[in-house]
Scaffold this motif. Structure first.
Motif: not given
Length: 661
Positions: A284-286, A316-321, A339-341
């Motif tokens: 749940g990193a995002g 995408y947002a947290i990886e870019q930051e 990505m995954g569940s």
């Protein structure tokens, strides 16, 4: 005329400045000659020649020092320094030329010339700036600055050069500053704010106390709460220091300032224990909590940080930051977006093994109470089975530490979301009792400010739209904590876990939501609209408790709580099931989720040591819709039978009449 001059191109304005300086310098030497020579006309030609040589040199110095690049309305110390250097250089050159041309006893002339030139070339520029500034101030909003320290002075200077606000007064608690003048602005006492607002028609109060403690800011805000104008604040000291915001980027008062609790500085040994030099994974990193955990983890310099997230955009947002942060600070941490569940155990185990994960922070969950009520089976699957699969994968992959982000709603839950998080805790407690390879611990805390679904941004938006503010109940209370503080405490609590620990964060004093809404309205310069104030601006509308919502939240199931080595972290000892019982319950729960048997899911959760007090009717949207369809089909079938019976009776009646005829 002034408007016409202001609209001229920059090149024309510079040319006018040069011409005016020529006129000023010529007038200065003429007036100086008249005042100092007492009618004598000796050496006129020599003085004229010397001045004509000096004039272009002086102008050249002005040009080289950037005097003509300075904008008059923003002219500052640099431009005035250029005038001073230019005039002094002109006087020195003139003095040397007088010696060369054998002009004697002209020292007074040079001194008077220098003074007049300074007044004309420098002083008139200051006068022009003052006139332009005053003329521009008529269209600005008068503001009062609370705090006359360095930040307040910087703010005032920035506002003077801006287009929106005009500082008319400082107020400060420091008695030594009161009744003084700073930057031409008087410093008053906080007790005078009411009268200052009326006399100077102040439209805003600007809080310039970026380094003050939250307790101190809260004390000040309580004084300002009843003012009939908005209160704005400058950015915090950390934002100013790192350059992410300017001092004149004013913002609404932060809600943490209203709560007034200062965070405890994190302990480095606890922050680094499970992270520094290790491979760390955040599920749940995002999300709100997950992303802040990632930011705090990155500061502890792990070797690898795996961002596990289902939402493509959030990942995408947290990886870019985080990648930008790694580049900017030359960190060696590898950022891995995956990505995954959490409902796919093979994916989880594969990721943990591939990157040799040593610490997992499990933040992935469905946390919005009404939405989980509307989607019971999926809420349980994600929160309970997602935790189980992630924990089981961690054991198989040899993860050392596993930290579950839990919630105060897991304590004596009245909704499915809270009950599912309590079940997730029970799963980890059972797994911790079953094995010792992976240390499991859980961290409970209340609402975090600024998280997705938080009431604070919702209230602010409702106020800006003119209301009403929607509050579920007039007596509802909640605990609040800032996201950074919560993330730091989660990391530190995880370092203290020995296996199966339930940690509870000290959330401070509970906050009454209705009172919080009122304070936000007042600090935005508006009035509550109610029976006592029918002409107010913003109405508070009480909508009633939502499905499964409690008036107040708790952090402990029982009274078995003990202190830890951290003042804001407590540990609780609570009942749990052994693994065979837990495993049997999970298998039955899995079957119920497959069949969308919501009532059976509720009963199974009740059968576990969750103290689940579920008093509302089933709110699951799919179940309710299916029931509605089934009921409609039954009604339609019943209607068809009744119609057939009615038709048969009519036919029989007609047939009987025909026989009689």
């Amino acid at each position: 005329m002034v408007a016409w001059l202001l609209e001229l191109p920059r090149a024309y304005k510079r040319l006018i400045s040069v011409l005016l300086d020529i006129i000023f310098l010529v007038l200065s030497v003429v007036v100086a000659f008249v005042l100092t020579q007492n009618g004598e006309r000796s050496s006129v030609s020599e003085i004229t020649a010397a001045f004509l040589i000096t004039l272009p040199v002086t102008l050249y110095i002005f040009v080289r020092l950037g005097l003509y690049r300075a904008v008059i309305r923003y002219i500052g110390q640099h431009a005035l320094g250029a005038v001073l250097i230019g005039i002094c250089s002109s006087a020195a050159l003139l003095s040397g030329l007088f010696v060369l041309f054998d002009v004697h006893e002209k020292t007074n002339l040079i001194i008077v010339y220098s003074l007049i030139a300074l007044v004309t070339s420098g002083g008139l520029r200051l006068l022009a700036r003052m006139l332009l500034t005053q003329g521009n101030n008529t269209s600005k909003v008068p503001v009062l600055i609370y705090g006359a320290g360095s930040s307040g002075r910087q703010l005032a200077q920035a506002l003077m050069n801006g287009e929106q606000y005009h500082p008319v007064m400082f107020v400060d608690d420091d008695l030594t500053l009161q009744r003084s003048t700073i930057l031409g602005i008087t410093v008053g006492s906080p007790d005078q704010i009411g009268s200052i607002i009326k006399s100077k028609q102040v439209g805003r109060v600007l809080l310039a106390m970026p380094s003050a403690t939250r307790a101190r800011r809260r004390e000040v805000l309580e004084k300002l709460e009843d003012l009939p104008i908005p209160v704005l604040s400058i950015p915090g000291m950390s934002d100013l220091v790192n350059g992410s915001m300017r001092i004149d980027e004013l913002q609404d008062v932060k809600i943490e300032d209203l709560l007034g609790r200062d965070p405890v500085a994190p302990r480095a040994e606890l922050m680094n224990a499970n992270i520094a030099g290790k491979a760390v994974m955040v599920t749940g990193a995002g999300g709100s909590i997950g992303s802040e955990l990632c930011r705090q983890i990155l500061q502890c310099k792990p070797n690898v940080l795996v961002l596990f997230e289902l939402s493509e955009f959030a990942l995408y947002a947290i990886e870019q930051e985080l990648s930008a942060h790694v580049r900017d600070f030359n960190l060696e941490t590898q950022i891995v977006p995956v990505m995954g569940s959490v409902q796919r155990s093979n994916r989880l185990e594969s990721v943990m093994r591939s990157f040799s994960i040593k610490t997992v922070y499990h933040a992935a969950a469905y946390k919005h109470v009404p939405l989980v009520e509307y989607n019971v089976a999926e809420g349980v699957r994600n929160n309970v089975f997602g935790t189980w699969y992630t924990a089981d994968a961690a054991i198989k992959a040899g993860v050392e530490t596993f930290v579950l982000i839990s919630t105060d709603k897991a304590v004596r839950p009245t909704n499915v979301m809270g009950a599912s998080k309590r079940l997730a805790e029970l799963v980890l407690q059972s797994l911790a009792d079953r094995q010792s390879r992976t240390r499991f611990c859980m961290v409970r805390f209340g609402n975090v400010l600024g998280s997705s679904g938080s009431v604070v941004p919702l209230f602010r938006e409702q106020i800006r739209n003119g209301g009403p503010i929607t509050v579920t109940h007039k007596d509802i209370i909640r605990y609040f904590m800032t996201i950074p503080e919560a993330a730091q405490l989660v990391i530190q609590a995880g370092a203290m876990g020995k296996g199966g620990d339930v940690f509870v964060l000290d959330m401070g004093e509970p906050v009454k939501i209705a009172e919080l809404a009122k304070r936000m309205v007042h600090l935005m310069g508006l009035e509550i609209k109610d029976e006592q104030h029918p002409d107010g601006d913003i109405e508070i509308l009480f909508t009633g408790l939502r499905p499964g919502e409690k008036l107040y939240e708790e952090l402990l199931v029982g009274d078995n709580v003990r202190a830890t080595g951290h003042p804001r972290i407590m540990a609780a000892d609570e009942a749990y099931l052994d693994w065979p019982q837990m495993h049997h319950l999970l298998n039955r729960l899995d079957d119920c989720c497959e069949r969308f048997a919501v009532e059976e899911i509720i009963e199974l959760i009740r059968s576990a040591p969750t103290q689940f007090n579920y008093s509302c009717a089933t709110s699951d949207l799919v179940v309710n819709a299916a029931c509605a369809v089934e009921t409609k089909a039954q009604m339609t079938a019943l209607s068809s039978v009744e119609n057939a019976r009615h038709l048969t009776s009519v036919l029989k009646s007609v047939e009987g009449k025909q026989q009689i005829a």
